[in-house]
Write an enzyme that holds these catalytic residues in place. Structure first.
Site, mmCIF file in Angstrom:
data_model
loop_
_atom_site.group_PDB
_atom_site.id
_atom_site.type_symbol
_atom_site.label_atom_id
_atom_site.label_comp_id
_atom_site.label_asym_id
_atom_site.label_seq_id
_atom_site.Cartn_x
_atom_site.Cartn_y
_atom_site.Cartn_z
ATOM 1 N N PHE A 486 0.882 -1.148 -0.167
ATOM 2 C CA PHE A 486 -0.182 0.275 -0.212
ATOM 3 C C PHE A 486 0.884 1.029 0.125
ATOM 4 O O PHE A 486 0.550 2.092 -0.567
ATOM 5 C CB PHE A 486 -0.812 -0.015 1.457
ATOM 6 C CG PHE A 486 -1.948 1.094 1.179
ATOM 7 C CD1 PHE A 486 -2.889 1.374 0.268
ATOM 8 C CD2 PHE A 486 -1.899 1.972 2.317
ATOM 9 C CE1 PHE A 486 -4.045 2.251 0.340
ATOM 10 C CE2 PHE A 486 -2.684 3.380 2.342
ATOM 11 C CZ PHE A 486 -3.781 3.373 1.173
ATOM 12 N N GLU A 487 1.838 1.008 0.724
ATOM 13 C CA GLU A 487 2.991 2.371 0.592
ATOM 14 C C GLU A 487 3.348 2.654 -0.618
ATOM 15 O O GLU A 487 3.291 3.821 -1.050
ATOM 16 C CB GLU A 487 3.943 2.046 1.913
ATOM 17 C CG GLU A 487 5.252 3.198 1.863
ATOM 18 C CD GLU A 487 6.528 2.464 2.453
ATOM 19 O OE1 GLU A 487 7.167 3.088 2.498
ATOM 20 O OE2 GLU A 487 6.461 1.372 2.966
ATOM 21 N N GLN A 488 3.606 1.570 -1.064
ATOM 22 C CA GLN A 488 4.370 1.718 -2.760
ATOM 23 C C GLN A 488 3.197 2.283 -3.695
ATOM 24 O O GLN A 488 3.585 3.151 -4.393
ATOM 25 C CB GLN A 488 4.802 0.226 -3.235
ATOM 26 C CG GLN A 488 5.765 0.434 -4.512
ATOM 27 C CD GLN A 488 4.724 0.213 -5.892
ATOM 28 O OE1 GLN A 488 3.566 -0.418 -5.645
ATOM 29 N NE2 GLN A 488 5.147 0.605 -6.933
#
Length: 575
Positions: A486-488
């Site tokens: 999700f961060e990416q």
């Protein structure tokens, strides 16, 4: 004359019936021919070269060529033989032949264009042989005319108001006293019965010559040889333009000239005077002193004068002044050419050193300039990273960046996959080098987030407050984790869609296959490439002087915090 070439070109054929006698009969002429050629080749004649005077004749007219060695024939007992130059072909003696030899003459009855050639006159006696060439030029008359404008006789200069034109070189063909010669002007018959013209033997006199009498005059006479009639013609160009006589000597050269001459070089100055009659004397002088009296050595010599007569009754006198070596003392002096006459004309020459030639300097300058530019481009390309880092460490760069952002870089890595190398690099090496030594401020997820905050909102806020996005890629086992990270996803959206942040890709090991990588990673790699970590986790790998850290710092923004001086020290060390 033995035809050796025909004999030697035949190839004998034999069969079973050929006898030795038959072979001997065939070989005997060949042996005789070879003997003749050997003796002929052995004959050496003294070569007198080419006669200065050519013979000219119009196509279709007869011409006789006299051997230029006539004087030798008169003094010695010589036999005359004519050859076509470039061959051993002797000119025929048959008087019925179109080209034949008669005593010491070659007769062309008539001449053709292909007869234009050099002809060799050879004189022999029992002990001696001499040879000289004579050139025959057969020309065509200009179209529609009875002459060729390029090949004409010129009359002698005027001596009175009348003018006499001759029809030359007829004695070998006709009896000039009794010959009936026809005269034409511009190929139109002249009325010889008028008071304007008077014809006698082979000459035409024109009375009271005016400019209207200018033109091309042609004479024609009939000539018989071997019961065949030929026509001989000669063309003369008459001009009435005569320069007026000069009442006083005139210096035509020099005209108060300035010469640029190299120091130590040779120089010859010519004084040229045009005059109409009498005797003139011209000298070179300096400061009213003759050159011979001023220069006592032989470095400067005045030659004897030379005199010549021009066709227009004028005369010309020249005298040279020669410098075997130009010295400094010769510069900026006036050397006068002076004519001793009642008018006493004078003209001078000033010698000056040559102007500075900047051509060589400019060529060298531009060659060096191009060389420097090429070297500079190569050096900038090779040392681009070092140059940028050096510039950032100089006093010309403003270290405070007023963009409202908190972090220099957001560090993104597949944190769902616990890898020792990845954790060592992200959590130890990056903070040690970039933060502590170089003064950058990093945000590392897993280290800097606050407990209890919503992850999505927190990551989005941290990325928007960062100047760079650093993506660290591990081995292939972590590739699938990136796809659903999700961060990416938030970082890629912020970097690629909104275009607010620049991305730096770092490989911890060489990744040869990007097939399973997200499309955003593939795009970034294709657009700007990656930085590959090649070091070991040792003390030396913590030095910002290595190429890896310099490449990372090159892509990072200029640092704003307090940092070690070693961070910006340019070095050529490699990890």
């Amino acid at each position: 004359m033995l035809n050796c070439w025909n004999l030697s070109s035949r190839e004998p054929t034999y069969n079973n019936k050929t006898t030795l006698s038959t072979m001997s009969m065939q070989l005997f002429p060949l042996l005789l021919c070879l003997t003749y050629l050997a003796s002929h080749k052995a004959e050496l004649c003294e070569d007198y070269g080419v006669d200065d005077e050519k013979e000219y004749v119009s196509e279709g007219q007869p011409v006789y060529i006299t051997c230029p060695l006539n004087y030798a024939q008169m003094k010695n007992d010589f036999n005359v033989t004519w050859y076509i130059n470039g061959s051993q072909t002797q000119v025929s003696a048959d008087t019925q032949s179109r080209i034949h030899q008669n005593e010491n003459l070659i007769k062309f009855l008539p001449a053709r264009l292909d007869d234009t050639e050099y002809y060799a006159c050879v004189l022999r006696n029992s002990t001696y042989c001499i040879r000289q060439l004579k050139k025959l030029e057969v020309f065509k008359n200009d179209e529609g005319l009875c002459y060729n404008k390029d090949i004409m006789f010129s009359p002698e200069e005027f001596t009175s108001l009348s003018k006499t034109i001759n029809c030359p070189y007829l004695d070998d063909y006709v009896d000039v006293k009794n010959a009936k010669i026809k005269w034409f002007k511009e190929c139109q018959p002249l009325d010889i019965s008028s008071d304007k013209y008077f014809a006698l033997k082979n000459s035409l006199t024109i009375e009271n010559v005016t400019q209207q009498d200018e033109g091309n005059y042609t004479c024609e006479v009939s000539f018989q040889y071997n019961a065949t009639e030929f026509t001989i013609s000669r063309a003369t160009k008459l001009s009435t333009r005569v320069l007026p006589l000069i009442s006083a000597p005139v210096i035509t050269y020099p005209k108060n000239n300035i010469f640029n001459v190299q120091l130590g070089s040779y120089l010859s100055l010519t004084c040229e005077v045009l005059y109409s009659g009498g005797v003139v004397d011209l000298v070179w002088s300096y400061n009213d002193t003759m050159i011979d009296d001023y220069y006592t050595d032989s470095r400067v010599v005045m030659e004897y004068p030379h005199y010549a007569r021009l066709p227009d009754r004028h005369r010309i006198a020249t005298r040279n002044l020669n410098f075997s070596e130009i010295k400094e003392e010769d510069y900026n002096r006036k050397f006068f050419c002076e004519v001793y006459s009642p008018v006493n004309p004078k003209a001078y020459v000033i010698l000056k050193p040559p102007d500075t030639n900047l051509q060589g300097f400019l060529i060298a300058f531009f060659v060096v300039l191009v060389f420097v530019i090429i070297i500079s481009i190569i050096a900038i390309k090779i040392f681009k990273v070092d140059i940028v880092l050096l510039y950032r460490s100089s006093c010309f760069v403003q270290r405070s960046i007023q963009d409202g952002k908190i972090y220099d870089a957001y560090i993104m890595f597949p944190n769902m996959c616990l890898l020792y190398n990845m954790d060592m690099f992200v959590l130890k090496l990056l903070p040690e080098v970039l933060e502590r030594q170089c003064g950058y401020r990093l945000f590392i997820f897993g280290r800097d987030e606050l407990p209890g905050e919503a992850v999505a909102d927190f990551i989005d806020e941290a990325i928007s407050q960062s100047r760079r996005l650093v993506i660290v890629l591990g081995n292939t086992s972590s590739e699938n984790r990136l796809e659903n990270d999700f961060e990416q996803q938030i970082a890629m959206y912020d970097a690629l869609i909104r275009n607010k942040i620049k991305v730096i890709l770092i490989e911890l090991e060489k990744i040869t296959d990007y097939t399973n990588m997200p499309e955003s990673i593939k795009y970034i790699k294709q657009k700007q490439g990656v930085i590959r970590w090649k070091g070991q986790f040792t003390e030396s790998s913590l030095s910002p002087k290595t190429n890896f850290w310099k490449n990372v710092r090159y892509l990072m923004p200029p640092t704003q915090g307090v940092y070690s001086q070693d961070c910006d020290h340019i070095t050529s060390e490699h990890v």
